[in-house]
Design a protein around this motif. Sequence first.
Motif, PDB file in Angstrom:
ATOM      1  N   THR A 150       0.826  -1.218   0.000  1.00 63.82           N
ATOM      2  CA  THR A 150       0.000   0.000   0.000  1.00 63.82           C
ATOM      3  C   THR A 150       0.853   1.258   0.000  1.00 63.82           C
ATOM      4  O   THR A 150       1.727   1.436   0.840  1.00 63.82           O
ATOM      5  CB  THR A 150      -0.918   0.013   1.244  1.00 63.82           C
ATOM      6  N   MET A 151       0.571   2.147  -0.952  1.00 65.49           N
ATOM      7  CA  MET A 151       1.331   3.392  -1.065  1.00 65.49           C
ATOM      8  C   MET A 151       0.590   4.564  -0.430  1.00 65.49           C
ATOM      9  O   MET A 151      -0.640   4.658  -0.518  1.00 65.49           O
ATOM     10  CB  MET A 151       1.615   3.719  -2.526  1.00 65.49           C
ATOM     11  N   VAL A 152       1.352   5.450   0.179  1.00 66.06           N
ATOM     12  CA  VAL A 152       0.834   6.716   0.686  1.00 66.06           C
ATOM     13  C   VAL A 152       1.475   7.825  -0.139  1.00 66.06           C
ATOM     14  O   VAL A 152       2.692   8.025  -0.091  1.00 66.06           O
ATOM     15  CB  VAL A 152       1.137   6.908   2.177  1.00 66.06           C
ATOM     16  N   ILE A 153       0.652   8.506  -0.902  1.00 63.93           N
ATOM     17  CA  ILE A 153       1.105   9.613  -1.748  1.00 63.93           C
ATOM     18  C   ILE A 153       0.473  10.888  -1.215  1.00 63.93           C
ATOM     19  O   ILE A 153      -0.753  11.001  -1.156  1.00 63.93           O
ATOM     20  CB  ILE A 153       0.704   9.396  -3.212  1.00 63.93           C
ATOM     21  N   VAL A 154       1.297  11.823  -0.784  1.00 68.91           N
ATOM     22  CA  VAL A 154       0.778  13.096  -0.284  1.00 68.91           C
ATOM     23  C   VAL A 154       0.926  14.142  -1.372  1.00 68.91           C
ATOM     24  O   VAL A 154       1.902  14.137  -2.134  1.00 68.91           O
ATOM     25  CB  VAL A 154       1.487  13.544   1.011  1.00 68.91           C
ATOM     26  N   GLN A 155      -0.037  15.022  -1.450  1.00 70.87           N
ATOM     27  CA  GLN A 155      -0.057  16.001  -2.528  1.00 70.87           C
ATOM     28  C   GLN A 155       0.299  17.388  -2.001  1.00 70.87           C
ATOM     29  O   GLN A 155      -0.265  17.852  -1.013  1.00 70.87           O
ATOM     30  CB  GLN A 155      -1.426  16.024  -3.204  1.00 70.87           C
ATOM     31  N   PHE A 156       1.264  18.019  -2.667  1.00 78.60           N
ATOM     32  CA  PHE A 156       1.639  19.400  -2.378  1.00 78.60           C
ATOM     33  C   PHE A 156       0.830  20.320  -3.280  1.00 78.60           C
ATOM     34  O   PHE A 156       0.937  20.253  -4.509  1.00 78.60           O
ATOM     35  CB  PHE A 156       3.130  19.635  -2.639  1.00 78.60           C
ATOM     36  N   GLU A 157       0.046  21.206  -2.668  1.00 76.79           N
ATOM     37  CA  GLU A 157      -0.801  22.116  -3.433  1.00 76.79           C
ATOM     38  C   GLU A 157      -0.719  23.545  -2.902  1.00 76.79           C
ATOM     39  O   GLU A 157      -1.598  24.358  -3.173  1.00 76.79           O
ATOM     40  CB  GLU A 157      -2.247  21.619  -3.400  1.00 76.79           C
ATOM     41  N   SER A 158       0.333  23.834  -2.139  1.00 78.69           N
ATOM     42  CA  SER A 158       0.479  25.169  -1.561  1.00 78.69           C
ATOM     43  C   SER A 158       1.946  25.484  -1.354  1.00 78.69           C
ATOM     44  O   SER A 158       2.800  24.574  -1.266  1.00 78.69           O
ATOM     45  CB  SER A 158      -0.254  25.271  -0.219  1.00 78.69           C
ATOM     46  N   ALA A 159       2.238  26.776  -1.242  1.00 77.47           N
ATOM     47  CA  ALA A 159       3.608  27.205  -0.964  1.00 77.47           C
ATOM     48  C   ALA A 159       4.057  26.703   0.400  1.00 77.47           C
ATOM     49  O   ALA A 159       5.237  26.367   0.591  1.00 77.47           O
ATOM     50  CB  ALA A 159       3.691  28.728  -1.028  1.00 77.47           C
ATOM     51  N   GLU A 160       3.139  26.634   1.345  1.00 75.48           N
ATOM     52  CA  GLU A 160       3.472  26.143   2.682  1.00 75.48           C
ATOM     53  C   GLU A 160       3.977  24.708   2.625  1.00 75.48           C
ATOM     54  O   GLU A 160       4.945  24.340   3.313  1.00 75.48           O
ATOM     55  CB  GLU A 160       2.245  26.225   3.597  1.00 75.48           C
ATOM     56  N   ALA A 161       3.328  23.882   1.813  1.00 77.41           N
ATOM     57  CA  ALA A 161       3.750  22.491   1.690  1.00 77.41           C
ATOM     58  C   ALA A 161       5.166  22.395   1.140  1.00 77.41           C
ATOM     59  O   ALA A 161       5.986  21.614   1.636  1.00 77.41           O
ATOM     60  CB  ALA A 161       2.777  21.733   0.790  1.00 77.41           C
ATOM     61  N   VAL A 162       5.470  23.188   0.126  1.00 80.69           N
ATOM     62  CA  VAL A 162       6.821  23.176  -0.456  1.00 80.69           C
ATOM     63  C   VAL A 162       7.847  23.632   0.577  1.00 80.69           C
ATOM     64  O   VAL A 162       8.935  23.057   0.692  1.00 80.69           O
ATOM     65  CB  VAL A 162       6.874  24.052  -1.720  1.00 80.69           C
ATOM     66  N   ASP A 163       7.492  24.655   1.344  1.00 77.81           N
ATOM     67  CA  ASP A 163       8.407  25.144   2.387  1.00 77.81           C
ATOM     68  C   ASP A 163       8.697  24.063   3.427  1.00 77.81           C
ATOM     69  O   ASP A 163       9.755  24.070   4.058  1.00 77.81           O
ATOM     70  CB  ASP A 163       7.812  26.382   3.081  1.00 77.81           C
ATOM     71  N   ARG A 164       7.754  23.147   3.609  1.00 72.56           N
ATOM     72  CA  ARG A 164       7.907  22.083   4.598  1.00 72.56           C
ATOM     73  C   ARG A 164       8.233  20.738   3.956  1.00 72.56           C
ATOM     74  O   ARG A 164       8.045  19.689   4.574  1.00 72.56           O
ATOM     75  CB  ARG A 164       6.627  21.972   5.431  1.00 72.56           C
ATOM     76  N   ALA A 165       8.730  20.781   2.744  1.00 69.96           N
ATOM     77  CA  ALA A 165       9.018  19.545   2.007  1.00 69.96           C
ATOM     78  C   ALA A 165       9.945  18.624   2.780  1.00 69.96           C
ATOM     79  O   ALA A 165       9.767  17.403   2.800  1.00 69.96           O
ATOM     80  CB  ALA A 165       9.608  19.881   0.640  1.00 69.96           C
TER      81      ALA A 165
END
Length: 266
Positions: A150-165
């Motif tokens: 089973t895979m867990v794929i999280v989606q980055f859709e905001s600048a905040e997500a990229v900052d917390r990559a």
Amino acid sequence: MKASDILRNVVKDKLARNEVVASMTIRLVRGIEIARMAKTAGFDMIYIDLEHSTLTLEATGQICQAALSAGIAPMVRVPANTPEYIQRVLDAGALGIIAPGVCSADEARAVVRAAKYPPLGERGAGGALPHLEYRSISTAEANAAVNDATMVIVQFESAEAVDRAEEIAAVEGVDMVLIGVNDLLADMGLAGQLEHPKVRDAYARTIAACRKHGKHVGVGGLSTKPKLAAEFIAMGARLLSTGTDIQFLLAAMIEKAKQVHEIPVT
């Protein structure tokens, strides 16, 4: 027969070989035929988009099971990152979930908890699974095999997500980050500017963070920009979401109508 002999995830296998995964999105088709068609077309993965469609859980499960039989990996993008959605689509036959709008490590950890059986998570046991052909297999063996596949794929859709990559990629149990370019640009106040330098920066930062932690990156939202998508694959991304069944059908319809209208009349 061992659970590990029954259950395979072609996406995980291809990623392990450093190959690029071809994916398509299902938003329109309710019938199981779409899974076999995707396989015949050469796709490795389908993902059923429950966030942006009116598809039912019943239809989702049927398509997932058809995909399992066809040898193509079925994933589901859930409409909310809650155990109520995540566990049900996984029990229905999905081999992984795509969690939209993840912005922090805490959110990523919550998704993992919902998607994985103990000791990796808190997913509840629901009995025989379609992934294992409803065979009677010991709980310990079945849970281990399903967790592994089973895979867990999280989606980055905001600048905040990229900052917390960095912190998100470090979460145990996260396999991949899928960047949703359109929502990311909208969040940045740059809607529609697919070739903006901030898009390349977002990919560079996310790929670097994922590579550091042994995770993968997927490209989403660039079906109209194949050269740009190829650039990100060259940078290190290893999954490409090529578009939706709606896009594919409409493109073919437009081309056929155009051919008719261009026939000369004498």
